[in-house]
Design a protein around this motif. Structure first.
Motif, PDB file in Angstrom:
ATOM      1  N   TYR A  94      26.344  -9.134  -6.132  1.00 45.98           N
ATOM      2  CA  TYR A  94      25.194  -9.667  -6.844  1.00 45.98           C
ATOM      3  C   TYR A  94      25.529  -9.715  -8.337  1.00 45.98           C
ATOM      4  O   TYR A  94      26.568  -9.224  -8.768  1.00 45.98           O
ATOM      5  N   GLN A 139      17.385 -12.557  -5.433  1.00 43.83           N
ATOM      6  CA  GLN A 139      17.113 -11.537  -4.420  1.00 43.83           C
ATOM      7  C   GLN A 139      15.852 -10.757  -4.765  1.00 43.83           C
ATOM      8  O   GLN A 139      15.059 -10.417  -3.886  1.00 43.83           O
ATOM      9  N   ALA A 140      15.674 -10.444  -6.045  1.00 45.24           N
ATOM     10  CA  ALA A 140      14.519  -9.660  -6.484  1.00 45.24           C
ATOM     11  C   ALA A 140      14.308  -9.885  -7.967  1.00 45.24           C
ATOM     12  O   ALA A 140      15.231 -10.255  -8.696  1.00 45.24           O
ATOM     13  N   SER A 176      11.732  -8.444 -11.481  1.00 50.31           N
ATOM     14  CA  SER A 176      10.704  -7.557 -12.023  1.00 50.31           C
ATOM     15  C   SER A 176      10.388  -7.961 -13.461  1.00 50.31           C
ATOM     16  O   SER A 176      11.142  -7.667 -14.386  1.00 50.31           O
ATOM     17  N   LEU A 227      17.727  -9.600  -9.900  1.00 50.58           N
ATOM     18  CA  LEU A 227      18.953  -9.488  -9.122  1.00 50.58           C
ATOM     19  C   LEU A 227      19.198 -10.802  -8.390  1.00 50.58           C
ATOM     20  O   LEU A 227      18.316 -11.315  -7.703  1.00 50.58           O
ATOM     21  N   TYR A 247      17.591  -1.328  -7.972  1.00 51.53           N
ATOM     22  CA  TYR A 247      18.104  -2.139  -6.882  1.00 51.53           C
ATOM     23  C   TYR A 247      19.207  -1.436  -6.074  1.00 51.53           C
ATOM     24  O   TYR A 247      19.692  -1.995  -5.104  1.00 51.53           O
TER      25      TYR A 247
END
Length: 312
Positions: A145, A177-178, A180, A188, A307
């Motif tokens: 990643y 992927q994610a 915040s 990520l 993560y």
């Protein structure tokens, strides 16, 4: 700062819109509010740690966009940065909100406006139409990643993963992927297709690279550099920790690193490092690399721990 489209959002067809978004960043000036709390034996105003925390909470409660603040234990004050969008009445409101603790506030004015940078270390492009920078390559369980700024990976049209999709200007490289943001400013991206390996290096923009061997939290006074696709490598020092920045429109990010390192539009998400140590991800700030400025960074240790990733 992010450009937004007015046409309806479609998931089926996402054309590449390699746009660059400008943000104004200028030089720093400061003034200090007078202290009104009890004085110590030498005549200096002093505040307890709990009083400083309450003063910082009052700044937060004032909810004035264009401000950034942190408790400075060394000076025994709460340092509040106010960009040019903050009016005198708003700074007065901040001080009124602090009440008897208003003297604990050290207010510094900075020209320009706090904004997130969009573009970027090695340039990466979102299918939704903006450009950012790759921060640090990482891995977890044999999967590769990269970390970048959360305001880059945030999808304004709905739940973020797996959008935005990402490319390097030529080829697709992966998907979100994610993410915040706000609150934090990290995201990520999973490489897709998965490469055989990824480098743990930072582009120095002189034909060379800097190997990163560890991720650590910074300390005040630490020398550091950052890499970005707009302005290359720029260096300075860490001059504050745990800053909260109000970028406006409800985009408030806490726990940021304050530096005197300049940055310009396009440096968002890029790596902050000191030698072989990775420190942070470029979030935003004010100023430019002609006149200088203030830039804030998301601590990368927090992002990596969130993560469960590590350097490759």
């Amino acid at each position: 700062m992010r450009s937004k489209r007015t046409n309806p959002h479609h998931r089926v067809v996402r054309g590449l819109r390699l746009t660059a978004v400008a943000s104004g960043l200028l030089a720093l000036a400061a003034f200090v509010t007078p202290g009104i709390a009890a004085a110590d034996a030498g005549g200096a105003t002093t505040y307890s740690s709990s009083e400083l925390d309450r003063a910082a909470e009052a700044v937060d409660a004032a909810d004035v966009s264009g401000t950034a603040w942190a408790v400075d234990a060394e000076s025994g004050t709460v340092v509040v940065l106010a960009d040019e969008s903050v009016s005198r009445s708003e700074t007065a409101r901040i001080k009124r909100g602090a009440g008897a603790l208003s003297g604990a506030l050290t207010i510094e004015r900075t020209e320009g406006r706090f904004q997130q940078y969009l573009q970027g270390g090695d340039a990466i492009y979102a299918d939704l139409g903006w450009r950012c920078s790759l921060g640090f390559n990482v891995k977890a369980g044999g999967v590769f990643y990269f970390l970048t700024a959360g305001h880059c990976t945030d999808d304004p049209y709905g739940p973020t993963p797996p959008y935005p999709l990402w490319n390097d200007g030529v080829n697709w490289i992966g998907y979100t992927q994610a993410s915040s943001f706000p609150g934090n400013d990290y995201g990520l991206v999973r490489y897709d297709p998965q490469p055989a390996g990824v480098p743990s290096t930072v582009n120095l923009y002189n034909g060379g690279s800097q190997t990163i061997t560890s991720l650590q939290n910074p300390f005040v006074g630490q020398s550091a550099c950052r890499s970005g696709s707009t302005t290359g490598v720029r260096c300075g020092s860490v001059n504050g920790l745990n800053y909260t920045v109000d970028y406006g429109n409800g985009d408030i990010v806490s726990g940021l690193i304050r530096t005197n390192i300049c940055a310009e539009p396009g440096d968002s998400g890029g790596p902050l490092y000191s030698g072989t140590i990775g420190l942070g991800l470029t979030s935003g700030g004010s100023g430019n690399c002609t006149s200088g400025g203030t830039t804030f960074f998301q601590p990368v240790v927090e992002a990596a721990q969130a993560y469960g990733v590590m350097l490759p």
